[in-house]
Design an enzyme around this catalytic site. Structure first.
Site, mmCIF file in Angstrom:
data_model
loop_
_atom_site.group_PDB
_atom_site.id
_atom_site.type_symbol
_atom_site.label_atom_id
_atom_site.label_comp_id
_atom_site.label_asym_id
_atom_site.label_seq_id
_atom_site.Cartn_x
_atom_site.Cartn_y
_atom_site.Cartn_z
ATOM 1 N N TYR A 37 0.871 -1.175 0.000
ATOM 2 C CA TYR A 37 0.000 0.000 0.000
ATOM 3 C C TYR A 37 0.909 1.226 0.000
ATOM 4 C CZ TYR A 37 -4.309 2.455 1.446
ATOM 5 O OH TYR A 37 -5.397 3.280 1.520
ATOM 6 N N ARG A 86 -5.987 9.964 -11.094
ATOM 7 C CA ARG A 86 -5.340 10.645 -9.951
ATOM 8 C C ARG A 86 -4.855 9.561 -9.000
ATOM 9 N NH1 ARG A 86 -5.594 9.905 -5.193
ATOM 10 N NH2 ARG A 86 -7.568 10.650 -4.363
ATOM 11 N N LYS A 114 -5.693 -2.099 -2.552
ATOM 12 C CA LYS A 114 -6.863 -1.848 -1.693
ATOM 13 C C LYS A 114 -7.573 -3.160 -1.382
ATOM 14 C CE LYS A 114 -7.046 2.798 -1.598
ATOM 15 N NZ LYS A 114 -7.255 3.684 -0.454
ATOM 16 N N GLU A 155 -12.092 4.581 -6.814
ATOM 17 C CA GLU A 155 -10.803 4.906 -6.223
ATOM 18 C C GLU A 155 -9.953 5.700 -7.206
ATOM 19 O OE1 GLU A 155 -10.127 3.554 -2.898
ATOM 20 O OE2 GLU A 155 -8.667 5.156 -3.046
ATOM 21 N N ASP A 156 -9.441 6.808 -6.747
ATOM 22 C CA ASP A 156 -8.438 7.580 -7.493
ATOM 23 C C ASP A 156 -8.881 7.974 -8.894
ATOM 24 O OD1 ASP A 156 -7.132 7.211 -5.135
ATOM 25 O OD2 ASP A 156 -5.292 6.393 -5.991
ATOM 26 N N ASP A 214 -14.047 6.109 -2.111
ATOM 27 C CA ASP A 214 -13.161 5.986 -0.959
ATOM 28 C C ASP A 214 -12.404 7.283 -0.679
ATOM 29 O OD1 ASP A 214 -11.799 4.578 1.067
ATOM 30 O OD2 ASP A 214 -10.109 4.256 -0.279
ATOM 31 N N ASP A 215 -11.990 7.976 -1.733
ATOM 32 C CA ASP A 215 -11.193 9.191 -1.529
ATOM 33 C C ASP A 215 -12.019 10.295 -0.886
ATOM 34 O OD1 ASP A 215 -8.704 8.273 -2.835
ATOM 35 O OD2 ASP A 215 -10.075 8.038 -4.523
ATOM 36 N N ASN A 260 -0.606 11.556 -0.090
ATOM 37 C CA ASN A 260 0.192 10.354 -0.364
ATOM 38 C C ASN A 260 0.828 10.458 -1.750
ATOM 39 O OD1 ASN A 260 -0.713 9.045 2.032
ATOM 40 N ND2 ASN A 260 -2.634 8.582 1.014
HETATM 41 N N1 LIG Z 1 -4.746 9.889 3.694
HETATM 42 C C1 LIG Z 1 -5.712 9.399 2.959
HETATM 43 O O1 LIG Z 1 -6.427 8.441 3.358
HETATM 44 C C2 LIG Z 1 -5.979 9.993 1.627
HETATM 45 C C3 LIG Z 1 -5.110 10.857 1.066
HETATM 46 N N2 LIG Z 1 -5.378 11.393 -0.157
HETATM 47 C C4 LIG Z 1 -4.342 12.229 -0.734
HETATM 48 O O2 LIG Z 1 -4.786 13.571 -0.778
HETATM 49 C C5 LIG Z 1 -4.195 14.193 -1.895
HETATM 50 C C6 LIG Z 1 -5.288 14.899 -2.676
HETATM 51 O O3 LIG Z 1 -6.221 13.955 -3.142
HETATM 52 P P1 LIG Z 1 -7.624 14.446 -3.708
HETATM 53 O O4 LIG Z 1 -8.303 15.341 -2.772
HETATM 54 O O5 LIG Z 1 -8.341 13.257 -4.141
HETATM 55 O O6 LIG Z 1 -7.142 15.254 -4.998
HETATM 56 P P2 LIG Z 1 -7.891 16.403 -5.752
HETATM 57 O O7 LIG Z 1 -7.193 16.570 -7.038
HETATM 58 O O8 LIG Z 1 -9.347 16.157 -5.745
HETATM 59 O O9 LIG Z 1 -7.632 17.686 -4.836
HETATM 60 C C7 LIG Z 1 -6.404 18.320 -4.691
HETATM 61 C C8 LIG Z 1 -6.686 19.702 -4.184
HETATM 62 O O10 LIG Z 1 -5.482 20.337 -3.839
HETATM 63 C C9 LIG Z 1 -5.513 21.648 -4.363
HETATM 64 N N3 LIG Z 1 -4.140 22.121 -4.510
HETATM 65 C C10 LIG Z 1 -3.196 21.730 -5.387
HETATM 66 N N4 LIG Z 1 -2.055 22.395 -5.168
HETATM 67 C C11 LIG Z 1 -2.290 23.227 -4.135
HETATM 68 C C12 LIG Z 1 -1.527 24.188 -3.450
HETATM 69 N N5 LIG Z 1 -0.270 24.447 -3.806
HETATM 70 N N6 LIG Z 1 -2.086 24.879 -2.435
HETATM 71 C C13 LIG Z 1 -3.361 24.628 -2.057
HETATM 72 N N7 LIG Z 1 -4.145 23.727 -2.686
HETATM 73 C C14 LIG Z 1 -3.615 23.041 -3.704
HETATM 74 C C15 LIG Z 1 -6.273 21.531 -5.660
HETATM 75 O O11 LIG Z 1 -6.727 22.796 -6.076
HETATM 76 P P3 LIG Z 1 -7.718 22.990 -7.333
HETATM 77 O O12 LIG Z 1 -9.065 22.523 -6.831
HETATM 78 O O13 LIG Z 1 -7.691 24.441 -7.605
HETATM 79 O O14 LIG Z 1 -7.181 22.140 -8.423
HETATM 80 C C16 LIG Z 1 -7.374 20.590 -5.216
HETATM 81 O O15 LIG Z 1 -8.421 21.301 -4.622
HETATM 82 C C17 LIG Z 1 -3.470 13.103 -2.688
HETATM 83 O O16 LIG Z 1 -2.123 13.160 -2.395
HETATM 84 C C18 LIG Z 1 -4.045 11.830 -2.150
HETATM 85 O O17 LIG Z 1 -3.108 10.786 -2.178
HETATM 86 C C19 LIG Z 1 -6.525 11.134 -0.830
HETATM 87 C C20 LIG Z 1 -7.424 10.273 -0.319
HETATM 88 C C21 LIG Z 1 -7.196 9.577 0.930
HETATM 89 C C1 LIG Z 2 -5.195 6.608 0.458
HETATM 90 C C2 LIG Z 2 -5.841 6.973 -0.769
HETATM 91 O O1 LIG Z 2 -6.912 6.493 -1.071
HETATM 92 C C3 LIG Z 2 -5.215 7.931 -1.636
HETATM 93 O O2 LIG Z 2 -4.182 8.491 -1.286
HETATM 94 O O3 LIG Z 2 -5.746 8.150 -2.717
HETATM 95 MG MG LIG Z 3 -7.371 6.769 -3.136
#
Ligand SMILES: NC(=O)C1=CN([C@@H]2O[C@H](COP(=O)(O)OP(=O)(O)OC[C@H]3O[C@@H](n4cnc5c(N)ncnc54)[C@H](OP(=O)(O)O)[C@@H]3O)[C@@H](O)[C@H]2O)C=CC1
Ligand SMILES: CC(=O)C(=O)O
Ligand SMILES: [Mg+2]
Length: 622
Positions: A145, A198, A216, A288-289, A311-312, A453
């Protein structure tokens, strides 16, 4: 009756549960009818719970990962199954094999090599792989993972060996059901699907994203005991916009730009319909992603017509809210006393914020007040009502504040003075030392989550978080960080990752045959997880229980989900079980080897090689 060589000649029936369960212990007639059922259904391979190794001959017992036990085959099994002599003389227990696995995996220093070793083990001996994983979560989760799975996806074209999941490409449109029929398992209950747009915070990896659903679903089994044959990883390959991949000769996916718009949507519609046609209405489909713009749309579109969740958005929300519940025990505050700032306004951030709002409303706070406590920053800065029309798409609009526009995160933290700072931006190092120091200046116990991540994308490291806050920070991260020593105290930050949530939700949902998954189930999951946090966890710096206890967490979440499903008329498995824990436990995967031989039947005569004192069993056969 049992002397028919085609069925029993080389022995035997290892029919585990389900329809054929009776065959292992009951009468020859019952056994025979179960076998006839297997044959009539065309199960000539080792599939599902109905396993008829009588149709698997000799060396194929060793070649089939579901049947293989390596040197744990007993003498009797070796003789009866026709594999005697194909293995060295030594007999090993599964425990001895596990010790060897540990030695073998630890010989590799590169995480990707460990990943490959585990992947080979999975291909070779499924039960040993899952037992090894489930008993060594802390060491092995970072391999199967995040973070290593991210690297495995990036190197997917190089390391691809054998199918662990299904690839449905855009070229298969109109025939997706036929492609799904090629998956050998007839009883899939849970699918994890990605289109690879993503992958973690690594961007568009196209078909190479397969590593994510594979990882997963490995956790579905290892952390919640869902049977492996019930799980199906899928990539829907609609191309990639990653130029490097399109130009990479090793890329294994469709070499074209992503299909978008109506054609893409129709393709996903066909995919959803094909899943239901192949595996039934209540098949769990975990998204997912996917890219942000599609993730929210598909959740809204399918959540009331399919058994699905994202999941995200939803799993991440639950794990973060559980961490926030636990943080209240340290700060002594309630949610309404917190001001939240999210760095990132995407799937994870919006998902968490929406669930925080629900949690606050459940505590008696008005919805307006709840929204007013949550600030959010995207790539253009603070979400404000003064933004141009169109730049506050979808769910962002709820969090826009009547505030002057601000772009710099350091200035925003200084101005807003949040108590809780949550990073879900995939932007490494976004939480600078100055931001962390400001958090510490404004709070006795600042709450900082760096959820992105893999590790290389975290907004800050655990060490940075502790060092810049005089170790007063309440910290968690999406990927694991090593313990941090400050003075004479060592801190063990917890992993705020949806892996604490989705396996348990999945178990509850598939056992109850839930039709649709309401957000309430994720709030329940968050509460169950938070309930698991002991004072000793908090004392060592973690908002989460140790990874080794995730299996217990998953069971409690599954029980909560099961109750919710029956209370809300969402379940389709009846009657409702009274003792829900026992009922769920009875459906779990057995990580230990099962016998490959029937114990009560009269066996046909067969060539017998005497190599040691006869066991009573062998004597009985003769
Ligand atoms: N710990 C966990 O369980 C999980 C972790 N994650 C991690 O979270 C991260 C984001 O995932 P996810 O939300 O799905 O991705 P998204 O693409 O949906 O969201 C990313 C967000 O970050 C914003 N962003 C990018 N660069 C910057 C910056 N420099 N300053 C502020 N905001 C910024 C983007 O802005 P804009 O909207 O303008 O593009 C967007 O709103 C990934 O690394 C993923 O691995 C995700 C799911 C689970
Ligand atoms: C953990 C997870 O689902 C992610 O980083 O996208
Ligand atoms: Mg994910």
């Amino acid at each position: 009756m049992f002397s028919r060589p085609s069925i029993c000649g080389n022995l035997s029936k290892l029919c585990r549960n389900g329809t054929a369960t009776a065959t292992a212990t009951a009468t020859p007639a019952a056994a025979n009818s179960a076998l006839a059922l297997c044959t009539a259904r065309g199960y000539h391979e080792v599939v599902g719970d109905i396993i008829c190794p009588s149709q698997v001959r000799g060396i194929d017992h060793i070649r089939d990962p579901r049947l293989n036990k390596g040197l744990a085959f007993t003498l009797e099994e070796r003789q009866v199954l026709g594999i005697h002599g194909l293995q060295p003389a030594r007999f090993k227990t599964q425990e001895e094999q596990l010790q060897l696995c540990k030695i073998a995996v630890n010989r590799y220093t590169e995480p990707l090599n460990k990943y490959l070793y585990l992947s080979d083990l999975h291909d070779r001996n499924e039960r040993l792989f899952f037992r090894f994983l489930s008993e060594n979560i802390e060491d092995l989760m970072p391999i199967v993972y995040t973070p290593t799975v991210g690297l495995a996806c990036q190197r997917f074209g190089l390391i691809y060996r054998r199918p662990h999941g299904l690839f449905v490409t855009f070229n298969d449109r109109g025939h997706i059901f036929d492609v799904m029929k090629n998956w050998p398992e007839p009883n899939v209950r849970a699918i994890c699907v990605t289109d690879g747009e993503r992958i973690l915070g690594l961007g568009d990896l196209g078909a190479c994203g397969m590593g994510i659903p594979v990882g997963k679903l490995a956790l579905y089994t290892a952390l919640a005991g869902i049977k492996p044959h019930q799980c199906l990883p899928i990539v829907v390959d609609v191309g990639t916009n990653n130029i490097d991949l399109l130009e990479d000769p090793l890329y294994v996916g469709l070499r074209q730009k992503r299909v978008v718009g109506r054609e893409y949507d129709d393709f996903i519609d066909e995919f959803m319909e094909a899943v239901v046609k192949r595996y039934g209405q209540n098949t769990l489909i975990q998204f997912e992603d996917f890219g942000n713009h599609n993730a929210f749309r598909f959740l809204d579109k399918y959540r009331n017509t399919y058994c699905t969740f994202n999941d995200d958005i939803q799993g991440t929300a639950a794990v973060a809210v559980a961490g926030l519940y636990a943080s209240k025990r340290i700060t002594g505050k309630s949610f309404k006393d917190y001001t939240f700032l999210f760095a990132g306004a995407g799937e994870a951030a919006i998902g968490i914020a929406d669930l925080v709002v629900k949690a606050m409303v459940a505590e008696g706070v008005s919805i307006e007040e709840a929204y007013s406590k949550i600030y959010m920053v995207d790539i253009d800065g603070l979400l404000t009502t003064t933004r141009k029309v169109g730049s506050l798409d979808g769910h962002k609009v709820n969090y826009a504040k009547n505030h002057e526009p601000m772009a710099d995160l350091e200035e925003i933290v200084t101005a807003i003075k949040p108590n809780v700072l949550i990073g879900a931006s995939a932007c490494a190092g976004l939480f600078t030392p100055k931001i962390l120091r400001t958090m510490a200046d404004n709070n006795d116990r600042p709450v900082v989550f760096a959820l992105s991540n893999p590790t290389s994308k975290a907004e800050c490291t655990a060490e940075e978080a502790y060092q810049n806050t005089d170790a007063r920070v309440i910290f968690s991260s999406g990927s694991p960080f090593p313990p941090v020593k400050m003075g004479d105290k060592t801190y063990y930050p917890g992993q705020g990752n949806n892996a604490y949530i989705f396996p348990g939700v999945g178990l509850g949902v598939i056992c109850t045959g839930t039709h649709h998954i309401p957000d309430e189930m994720f709030l329940i999951a968050a509460q169950e997880l938070a309930n698991f946090v002991e004072p000793s966890d908090i004392e060592r710096g973690s908002l989460y229980p140790p990874l080794q206890s995730i299996r217990d967490v998953s069971m409690n979440i599954a029980i909560g989900v099961t109750k919710c499903a029956y209370d809300n008329g969402l379940a389709s498995t009846y009657p409702e079980p009274q003792d829900k824990r026992k009922w769920l436990e009875d459906q779990l995967y057995n990580f230990n080897y099962e016998t490959s031989m029937p114990v009560t039947w009269t066996w046909p005569r067969m060539p017998y090689i005497k190599t040691r004192d006869e066991s009573p069993l062998i004597a009985a056969i003769k």
